[in-house]
Design a protein around this motif. Structure first.
Motif: not given
Length: 144
Positions: A58-59, A77-78, A84-85, A92-95
Motif C-alpha cells: 500500500i505505501p 512524498a516518502g 502518515g502510514f 488502528l492497532w491501538v484501537s
C-alpha cells in the motif's frame, strides 16, 4: 492422587480432569469459526501473510501515485507517506487493543473465567448429594 505399583513401589500418578458446566464452555463452543475467506482472516497463517503483503505494498502504491501522478518530490512524498502510514497503522492497532479490552476478549480474562468455572465445578463435585439437593432447593426458592 492415585497410586500405581511399578516394581513394588507406589508411584503417584496425577489424573487430569476437565469439567464443563455447560456446553458454552466446551472446547468445541469456544473455537470460533470465521466467515472470512482464508486470505482475509488474520487468524490464519495465509491471512496474516496476505495482510502483511498488502500492508507492505500500500505505501509503495501511494508513493508511486503521489510522485508520478501528482509530481511531488520523491523525498518529500516518502517522508509524509511514511509518517502518515505509520500513524494510521499505530492508531488502528491501538484501537483493536482497546476494543479487545472493552469486550474482555483477552487471554487473561478468558483464563480467569475458565479457572473460576473449574473451581466451582470442583467444589460441586466434592459436595454430597444432600448438600447439592439443598443448594438446588435454595436456588429454586430464590428464583421465585
Amino acid at each position: 492422587v492415585l497410586f500405581r505399583s511399578v516394581s513394588n513401589s507406589p508411584i503417584p500418578v496425577r489424573t487430569n480432569t476437565v469439567l464443563h458446566m455447560s456446553t458454552e464452555n466446551s472446547p468445541e463452543a469456544t473455537t470460533k469459526k470465521s466467515n472470512l475467506p482464508m486470505l482475509l482472516d488474520p487468524g490464519t497463517k495465509g491471512g496474516a501473510l496476505f495482510l502483511s503483503l498488502v500492508l507492505f505494498i500500500i505505501p509503495i502504491i501511494i508513493y508511486e501515485i503521489v510522485t508520478l501522478g501528482l509530481g511531488v518530490d520523491g523525498v518529500e512524498a516518502g517522508k509524509w507517506i511514511g509518517v502518515g502510514f505509520t500513524f494510521f497503522t499505530t492508531v488502528l492497532w491501538v484501537s483493536t487493543y482497546i476494543f479487545r479490552v472493552a469486550t474482555k476478549d483477552m487471554t487473561y480474562a478468558k483464563q480467569l473465567k475458565d479457572y473460576e468455572n473449574a473451581v466451582i465445578a470442583k467444589r460441586l463435585e466434592e459436595l454430597d448429594e444432600d448438600e447439592i439437593q439443598a443448594l438446588v432447593e435454595d436456588i429454586e426458592r430464590d428464583d421465585f
